[in-house]
Design an enzyme around this catalytic site. Structure first.
Site, PDB file in Angstrom:
ATOM      1  N   GLY A   1      43.459  40.488  36.934  1.00 27.43           N
ATOM      2  CA  GLY A   1      43.408  39.462  35.883  1.00 27.43           C
ATOM      3  C   GLY A   1      43.215  39.985  34.477  1.00 27.43           C
ATOM      4  CB  SER A   2      43.344  43.298  32.841  1.00 28.05           C
ATOM      5  OG  SER A   2      44.663  43.748  33.017  1.00 28.05           O
ATOM      6  CG  ASN A   3      48.422  41.432  31.451  1.00 29.21           C
ATOM      7  OD1 ASN A   3      48.752  41.683  30.294  1.00 29.21           O
ATOM      8  ND2 ASN A   3      48.594  42.292  32.448  1.00 29.21           N
TER       9      ASN A   3
ATOM     10  CG  MET B   1      50.816  40.688  43.290  1.00 28.25           C
ATOM     11  SD  MET B   1      51.868  41.642  42.174  1.00 28.25           S
ATOM     12  CE  MET B   1      52.478  42.853  43.323  1.00 28.25           C
ATOM     13  NE  ARG B   2      53.510  33.574  47.687  1.00 28.24           N
ATOM     14  CZ  ARG B   2      53.951  33.576  48.943  1.00 28.24           C
ATOM     15  NH1 ARG B   2      53.777  34.638  49.704  1.00 28.24           N
ATOM     16  NH2 ARG B   2      54.556  32.520  49.451  1.00 28.24           N
TER      17      ARG B   2
ATOM     18  CG  ASN C   1      56.829  38.644  35.342  1.00 31.21           C
ATOM     19  OD1 ASN C   1      55.625  38.585  35.634  1.00 31.21           O
ATOM     20  ND2 ASN C   1      57.615  39.599  35.808  1.00 31.21           N
TER      21      ASN C   1
ATOM     22  CG  HIS D   1      58.364  44.625  35.265  1.00 32.65           C
ATOM     23  ND1 HIS D   1      58.016  44.493  36.592  1.00 32.65           N
ATOM     24  CD2 HIS D   1      58.997  45.818  35.152  1.00 32.65           C
ATOM     25  CE1 HIS D   1      58.434  45.556  37.252  1.00 32.65           C
ATOM     26  NE2 HIS D   1      59.023  46.380  36.412  1.00 32.65           N
TER      27      HIS D   1
HETATM   28  C1  GRF Z   1      50.300  44.263  35.243  1.00 32.09           C
HETATM   29  O1  GRF Z   1      50.579  45.637  35.193  1.00 32.09           O
HETATM   30  C2  GRF Z   1      51.536  43.441  35.041  1.00 32.09           C
HETATM   31  O2  GRF Z   1      52.464  44.021  34.164  1.00 32.09           O
HETATM   32  C3  GRF Z   1      52.117  43.382  36.431  1.00 32.09           C
HETATM   33  O3  GRF Z   1      50.996  43.248  37.274  1.00 32.09           O
HETATM   34  C4  GRF Z   1      49.854  43.834  36.646  1.00 32.09           C
HETATM   35  C5  GRF Z   1      48.779  42.793  36.621  1.00 32.09           C
HETATM   36  O4  GRF Z   1      47.564  43.305  36.127  1.00 32.09           O
HETATM   37  N1  GRF Z   1      53.072  42.322  36.560  1.00 32.09           N
HETATM   38  P1  GRF Z   1      46.356  42.340  35.772  1.00 32.09           P
HETATM   39  O5  GRF Z   1      46.047  41.556  37.029  1.00 32.09           O
HETATM   40  O6  GRF Z   1      46.811  41.441  34.650  1.00 32.09           O
HETATM   41  O7  GRF Z   1      45.234  43.221  35.376  1.00 32.09           O
END
Ligand code: GRF
Length: 205
Positions: A13-15, A90-91, A112, A114
């Site tokens: 969940g860091s994003n 992740m789906r 999204n 990536h």
């Molecule tokens: C990130 O590297 C994002 O680019 C990818 O999955 C990862 C998720 O990281 N799609 P977080 O859960 O947001 O820390």
């Protein structure tokens, strides 16, 4: 316009944190109506709670894709959201699900992030793939989601270098810091100007 978002996450969940912090800091003109997670105990759920965001956990195990997606759609019905923001969800979203978020302009209102310069290195571990391929420059892509995986109109890309002596961990950490800047920046650009698609491959951030 102020964006009303649903953030979908499966893990750390860091994003999600970066987006919520940007809103709290007044940098991003948006609100997160709901956080949707498919993994019990995910860090993302704790972060949503920390920021006082409504969270919904809908585990998918034992369910057919469509069945799970129907549950997600039903849960979202109560929130009139502008965009779904995928942050480590992740789906794969089916075309039928995406259809529910079709904008009159023709794209799906699903975004999204990536961790590669798409179209290079799609897939679940792009940091590892790029690192092992020996790239000197990698990057992050924020894109609209379409029916193909890690595909769809690119909204922005930002590069980062692989430095001499990098390990996969240091490479990944440098990229993640770029993610945390780029995602709120692109969302704020959408809040200000709406969706602007640049030609695939061009670096705009
Ligand atoms: C990130 O590297 C994002 O680019 C990818 O999955 C990862 C998720 O990281 N799609 P977080 O859960 O947001 O820390």
């Amino acid at each position: 316009m102020s964006l009303k978002l649903a953030i979908f996450a499966s893990g750390r969940g860091s994003n999600m944190r970066a987006i919520l912090q940007s809103i709290a800091d007044g940098y991003l003109d948006a609100s997160v109506a709901v956080a949707v997670c498919n993994e019990e105990g995910a860090g993302a759920l704790k972060i949503a709670r920390e920021f006082g965001v409504t969270s919904i956990c809908l585990p998918h195990s034992g369910m057919k894709r469509r069945e799970h997606e129907e549950k997600v759609l039903a849960a979202l019905k109560d929130f009139d959201i502008d965009f779904i923001v995928l942050a480590g969800y992740m789906r794969i979203l089916s075309p039928a699900f995406l259809k529910s978020f079709k904008d009159p302009a023709g794209y799906f209102r699903v975004i999204n992030i990536h961790p590669s310069l798409l179209p290079a290195f799609p897939g679940v571990d792009a940091y590892k793939d790029a690192f092992e391929a020996g790239v000197e420059v990698s990057g992050i892509t924020v894109h609209l989601v379409d029916e193909e995986v890690d595909h769809g109109p690119i909204l922005a890309q930002a590069e980062f270098a692989r430095l001499p002596g990098d390990t996969l961990d240091s490479f990944r950490a440098r990229g993640l810091a770029v993610e945390h800047q780029l995602y709120p920046k692109v969302l704020q650009q959408i809040a200000r100007e709406g969706v602007r698609v640049t030609p695939r491959g061009s670096v705009t951030a």
